[in-house]
Write a protein that holds these residues in place. Structure first.
Motif, PDB file in Angstrom:
ATOM      1  N   GLY A   1       0.799  -1.219   0.000  1.00 17.78           N
ATOM      2  CA  GLY A   1       0.000   0.000   0.000  1.00 17.78           C
ATOM      3  C   GLY A   1       0.829   1.266   0.000  1.00 17.78           C
ATOM      4  O   GLY A   1       1.753   1.417   0.796  1.00 17.78           O
ATOM      5  N   ALA A   2       0.484   2.196  -0.903  1.00 15.71           N
ATOM      6  CA  ALA A   2       1.182   3.480  -1.009  1.00 15.71           C
ATOM      7  C   ALA A   2       0.297   4.613  -0.521  1.00 15.71           C
ATOM      8  O   ALA A   2       0.185   5.667  -1.148  1.00 15.71           O
ATOM      9  N   GLY A   3      -0.367   4.363   0.639  1.00 13.65           N
ATOM     10  CA  GLY A   3      -1.083   5.433   1.313  1.00 13.65           C
ATOM     11  C   GLY A   3      -0.118   6.197   2.215  1.00 13.65           C
ATOM     12  O   GLY A   3       1.105   6.007   2.137  1.00 13.65           O
ATOM     13  N   PRO A   4      -0.612   7.071   3.084  1.00 10.87           N
ATOM     14  CA  PRO A   4       0.276   7.840   3.962  1.00 10.87           C
ATOM     15  C   PRO A   4       1.256   6.987   4.760  1.00 10.87           C
ATOM     16  O   PRO A   4       2.428   7.351   4.903  1.00 10.87           O
ATOM     17  N   SER A   5       0.822   5.841   5.263  1.00  9.97           N
ATOM     18  CA  SER A   5       1.723   4.983   6.045  1.00  9.97           C
ATOM     19  C   SER A   5       2.806   4.364   5.174  1.00  9.97           C
ATOM     20  O   SER A   5       3.986   4.361   5.538  1.00  9.97           O
ATOM     21  N   GLY A   6       2.414   3.839   4.012  1.00  9.43           N
ATOM     22  CA  GLY A   6       3.405   3.258   3.115  1.00  9.43           C
ATOM     23  C   GLY A   6       4.399   4.297   2.622  1.00  9.43           C
ATOM     24  O   GLY A   6       5.610   4.032   2.546  1.00  9.43           O
ATOM     25  N   LEU A   7       3.905   5.499   2.313  1.00  6.17           N
ATOM     26  CA  LEU A   7       4.790   6.576   1.852  1.00  6.17           C
ATOM     27  C   LEU A   7       5.765   7.001   2.947  1.00  6.17           C
ATOM     28  O   LEU A   7       6.940   7.270   2.685  1.00  6.17           O
ATOM     29  N   SER A   8       5.277   7.052   4.185  1.00  8.79           N
ATOM     30  CA  SER A   8       6.157   7.412   5.301  1.00  8.79           C
ATOM     31  C   SER A   8       7.229   6.357   5.524  1.00  8.79           C
ATOM     32  O   SER A   8       8.378   6.684   5.845  1.00  8.79           O
ATOM     33  N   GLN A   9       6.851   5.087   5.335  1.00 10.01           N
ATOM     34  CA  GLN A   9       7.845   4.034   5.483  1.00 10.01           C
ATOM     35  C   GLN A   9       8.920   4.138   4.403  1.00 10.01           C
ATOM     36  O   GLN A   9      10.122   3.980   4.679  1.00 10.01           O
ATOM     37  N   LEU A  10       8.502   4.440   3.195  1.00  7.45           N
ATOM     38  CA  LEU A  10       9.476   4.635   2.112  1.00  7.45           C
ATOM     39  C   LEU A  10      10.367   5.852   2.399  1.00  7.45           C
ATOM     40  O   LEU A  10      11.578   5.817   2.163  1.00  7.45           O
ATOM     41  N   HIS A  11       9.765   6.912   2.901  1.00  3.38           N
ATOM     42  CA  HIS A  11      10.535   8.116   3.240  1.00  3.38           C
ATOM     43  C   HIS A  11      11.571   7.818   4.320  1.00  3.38           C
ATOM     44  O   HIS A  11      12.711   8.301   4.250  1.00  3.38           O
ATOM     45  N   ALA A  12      11.194   7.013   5.309  1.00  2.00           N
ATOM     46  CA  ALA A  12      12.126   6.671   6.388  1.00  2.00           C
ATOM     47  C   ALA A  12      13.371   5.978   5.825  1.00  2.00           C
ATOM     48  O   ALA A  12      14.505   6.300   6.209  1.00  2.00           O
ATOM     49  N   PHE A  13      13.175   5.036   4.903  1.00  2.00           N
ATOM     50  CA  PHE A  13      14.323   4.354   4.288  1.00  2.00           C
ATOM     51  C   PHE A  13      15.097   5.278   3.345  1.00  2.00           C
ATOM     52  O   PHE A  13      16.326   5.234   3.290  1.00  2.00           O
ATOM     53  N   GLU A  14      14.372   6.127   2.603  1.00  2.00           N
ATOM     54  CA  GLU A  14      15.034   7.030   1.679  1.00  2.00           C
ATOM     55  C   GLU A  14      15.935   8.021   2.412  1.00  2.00           C
ATOM     56  O   GLU A  14      16.991   8.408   1.903  1.00  2.00           O
ATOM     57  N   CYS A  15      15.543   8.414   3.619  1.00  2.00           N
ATOM     58  CA  CYS A  15      16.395   9.302   4.429  1.00  2.00           C
ATOM     59  C   CYS A  15      17.739   8.635   4.723  1.00  2.00           C
ATOM     60  O   CYS A  15      18.797   9.276   4.673  1.00  2.00           O
ATOM     61  N   VAL A  16      17.695   7.349   5.022  1.00  2.00           N
ATOM     62  CA  VAL A  16      18.924   6.610   5.290  1.00  2.00           C
ATOM     63  C   VAL A  16      19.783   6.544   4.033  1.00  2.00           C
ATOM     64  O   VAL A  16      20.998   6.767   4.065  1.00  2.00           O
ATOM     65  N   ARG A  17      19.143   6.251   2.895  1.00  2.00           N
ATOM     66  CA  ARG A  17      19.893   6.144   1.638  1.00  2.00           C
ATOM     67  C   ARG A  17      20.551   7.478   1.272  1.00  2.00           C
ATOM     68  O   ARG A  17      21.721   7.517   0.849  1.00  2.00           O
ATOM     69  N   GLN A  18      19.810   8.575   1.447  1.00  2.00           N
ATOM     70  CA  GLN A  18      20.362   9.882   1.094  1.00  2.00           C
ATOM     71  C   GLN A  18      21.502  10.293   2.021  1.00  2.00           C
ATOM     72  O   GLN A  18      22.315  11.144   1.655  1.00  2.00           O
ATOM     73  N   ASN A  19      21.545   9.699   3.209  1.00  2.00           N
ATOM     74  CA  ASN A  19      22.663   9.958   4.125  1.00  2.00           C
ATOM     75  C   ASN A  19      23.894   9.121   3.793  1.00  2.00           C
ATOM     76  O   ASN A  19      24.907   9.182   4.488  1.00  2.00           O
TER      77      ASN A  19
END
Length: 369
Positions: A7-25
């Protein structure tokens, strides 16, 4: 390691954002794919006029409907690293309609570069491991009367003159409806407001959460980790007041758990003890104030375990308690109140038209004036 997000609702998007923050670091992340059955992101906020089956003969279900407006201040649903002001470039009312929220969610996804992980038009078929809103929209749009039938006890709000509470509906005979107190009424339409029921037909029975919309669901450590298979994580399954922020905090916890930055208790007994502690607290919640304070303590407990950006949780609590009183005092005017964002520190703008008289819920109507 491979991670599947359903699911790519608010929860799924937030989970993706959490991982993307790590990748961008500059740190490595697992191989991630998010499966979304619709053609675009947003989950329930991505409203479709379709009912029944979609063009692929898949069931369509949505809790959204035309002319839906939020009944919680947007300042309590604001992502702490992406304010409404940043997205729209201007201040908006504290109680916007669905179209405004959906545009905000779209902007959040774009800004955080998460679309790359989403596989659209993909239905999850099976997973196993071998191991009080609508009633006031009716009032607003001109019905002659609204009768609310309750199952156990009345809400006890200060209802408008055309709204009345009656005991349980027990029988329907053509246009006549019989209630538990033996009274009869005639109606033109009946709407079943059944609340939220979690339904996961694609999960094997030993993985499936079976719960109503509650303060703290069963069998979930920290309301996230499936006790019977800790590699399965549920997100945003508890009843929400801080909305997106509760989900966001949970997603950061889930990310850090997956990446090994935090660890589960050594024994299942310890997880069970923690879960029972929160469930016992949930049982003594009696009113809205108790409910808000319970969720504040839950969010604070998770925040202390992770590196989630700090935000003014106490101010959100104060805001929600004020909102609760205003809503209880007058269900038709509480949306006229405006609040200060805890993220941008700016005061919301009064909408040009009172909610009860505003019939245009389009995004353009909110942005242009």
């Amino acid at each position: 390691m491979r991670i599947a997000i359903c699911g790519a609702g608010p929860s799924g998007l937030s989970q993706l954002h959490a991982f993307e923050c790590v990748r961008q670091n500059g740190d490595p992340i697992p191989d991630i794919v998010c499966f979304e059955k619709q053609s675009d992101l947003g989950g329930q906020w991505n409203y479709s006029w379709r009912t029944g089956l979609n063009e692929y003969s898949e069931p369509v279900h949505s809790s959204m409907y035309p002319n839906l407006w939020t009944n919680l201040p947007k300042e309590c649903s604001e992502f702490v690293d992406y304010s409404f002001d940043e997205h729209f470039g201007q201040s908006l009312t504290s109680f916007p309609p669905r179209a405004v929220f959906y545009d905000y969610i779209q902007g959040y996804a774009k800004r955080n570069n998460v679309r790359q992980y989403i596989q659209f038009n993909t239905v999850v078929r099976w997973i196993s491991y071998s191991d009080e809103k609508q009633k006031f929209h009716l009032y607003k749009y001109g019905v002659k009367s609204v009768i609310l039938s309750y199952r156990t006890r009345p809400k006890g709000f200060k209802w408008p003159d055309l709204v009345q509470e009656v005991p349980l509906l027990v029988r329907i005979d053509k246009e006549n409806v019989l209630f538990k107190d033996d009274s009869f009424r005639k109606f033109d339409a009946i709407i079943f407001c059944t609340g939220y029921v979690y339904h996961f037909p694609f999960l094997d029975n030993n993985l499936r959460l079976k719960s109503t919309n509650t303060l703290y669901p069963p069998d979930l450590y920290k309301s996230i980790v499936w006790m019977h298979q800790p590699r399965l994580l549920y997100l945003s399954m508890l009843r929400l007041t801080f909305s997106f922020n509760v989900g966001n905090v949970q997603e950061w916890f889930a990310r850090d758990l997956i990446l090994g930055k935090i660890n589960l208790p050594l024994s299942k007994e310890e997880m069970t003890s923690d879960m029972k502690h929160w469930q016992m607290r949930a049982k003594v919640v009696q009113n809205f104030s108790d409910y808000v304070e319970f969720q504040r303590d839950y969010v604070q407990n998770l925040v202390e375990m992770i590196d989630y950006p700090r935000f003014n949780l106490d101010e959100m609590v104060r805001m929600l308690l004020e909102y609760g009183k205003l809503r209880s005092d007058n269900l038709l005017t509480f949306r006229e109140q405006i609040y200060v964002s805890t993220v941008s520190n700016t005061l919301a703008k009064q909408h040009h038209t009172p909610w009860l008289k505003e019939m245009d819920d389009s995004l353009e109507n909110f942005i242009k004036k």
